[in-house]
Design an enzyme around this catalytic site. Structure first.
Site, PDB file in Angstrom:
ATOM      1  N   GLY A  17     -10.920  16.110  24.200  1.00 18.50           N
ATOM      2  CA  GLY A  17      -9.921  16.105  23.128  1.00 18.50           C
ATOM      3  C   GLY A  17     -10.210  17.066  21.985  1.00 18.50           C
ATOM      4  O   GLY A  17     -10.444  18.268  22.186  1.00 18.50           O
ATOM      5  N   TYR A 152      -9.573  -0.362  13.449  1.00 20.38           N
ATOM      6  CA  TYR A 152      -9.436   1.107  13.378  1.00 20.38           C
ATOM      7  C   TYR A 152      -9.103   1.530  11.948  1.00 20.38           C
ATOM      8  O   TYR A 152      -9.709   2.464  11.411  1.00 20.38           O
ATOM      9  CB  TYR A 152      -8.357   1.561  14.371  1.00 20.38           C
TER      10      TYR A 152
END
Ligand SMILES: NC(=O)c1ccc[n+]([C@@H]2O[C@H](COP(=O)([O-])OP(=O)(O)OC[C@H]3O[C@@H](n4cnc5c(N)ncnc54)[C@H](O)[C@@H]3O)[C@@H](O)[C@H]2O)c1
Length: 253
Positions: A17, A152
């Site tokens: 990524g 998160y």
């Protein structure tokens, strides 16, 4: 002459990524890079096309001894670390009721502890070799809440303010080390592809995500890598403790 010609970098999460694409951009612009990840096979595959411009280091960012060894190996191989990119991270889309303590600790240990340890050992190394630039991967989830992003959100909010504390400390000490955070959203990387695959109806999920974004497309790793390149280069020499949103306008409204 590349935009970061002659500089040396350590990039975490470089097997995939954003970390992988950032490494490629750095090499295109003249840097040598220590690519680190805990996925040894992915790391070897990502490094193969980049030849002598990179070295690979097996590294678990949640472990302090692993950080000390990774920084040591990078300095031995490259002579210094001028740039540190803390890209390794993990996601978990669960709300406060569903999130287990185990989930919370896993997300916090990778995203928050891992970035803390990177900044700490990055500063210790960079101050010996004349300064540098640290770029931390936060998220739009470090700026605004989401109903199903409990751990998160907390971890990326921690990265955002840790970044400012590191920047101010280094400025006060005149270390010539800058530290900034980037805040992407919906970048089509293996992390987001896996999230789409896990959704109830993957074929329509990507379309629904794109419809929320004012620029009407998902981001690409390159979109984030180009911002990281700017923050890593001397073009951003007066920029520190700042946050950069890369979200196609998602949080502008
Ligand atoms: N993709 C997005 O839309 C998006 C949006 C906002 C923020 N981010 C952040 O950007 C960063 C990179 O995300 P990505 O989309 O490229 O994800 P990715 O899953 O493609 O890559 C993450 C890499 O981190 C590595 N990693 C995870 N835990 C590790 C550990 N403990 N030690 C060493 N390596 C470890 C993985 O092996 C993987 O190679 C992450 O911090 C993520 O939270 C991504």
């Amino acid at each position: 002459m590349g935009r970061i010609a002659g500089k040396t970098a350590l990039v975490t999460g470089a097997a995939s990524g954003i970390g992988q694409r950032t490494t490629e951009r750095f090499v295109e612009e003249g840097a040598r890079v220590a690519m680190t990840d805990w996925n040894a096979e992915g790391l070897a595959q990502a490094a193969a096309p980049l030849g002598d411009a990179v070295v690979t280091i097996h590294h678990d960012i949640t472990d302090e001894d692993s950080w000390i060894a990774a920084v040591d190996q990078a300095v031995t191989a490259l002579g210094s670390i001028n740039i540190l990119v803390n890209s390794a991270g993990t996601g978990k889309a669960t709300n406060i009721e569903e999130t287990t303590l185990e989930d919370w600790r896993r997300v916090m240990s990778i995203n928050a502890d891992g970035t803390f340890l990177g900044c700490k050992h990055g500063v210790l190394a960079m101050k010996q070799t004349g300064g540098g630039s640290i770029v931390n991967l936060s998220s739009v989830s470090g700026l605004v809440g989401g109903h199903n992003m409990a751990a998160y959100n907390a971890s990326k909010g921690a990265v955002r303010l840790l970044t400012k504390s590191v920047a101010l400390h280094c400025a006060r000490k005149a270390y010539d080390i800058r530290c900034n955070s980037v805040h992407p959203a919906f970048i089509l990387t293996p992390m987001v592809e896996a999230m789409i695959e896990r959704s109830r109806d993957p074929s329509s999920t990507q379309g629904k995500l794109e419809a929320q974004i004012p620029l009407r497309r998902m981001g690409e790793a390159q979109d984030v890598a180009d911002m990281i390149l700017y923050l890593s280069s001397d073009e951003s020499r007066f920029v520190t403790g700042a946050e950069f949103v890369i979200d196609g306008g998602l949080t502008a409204g």
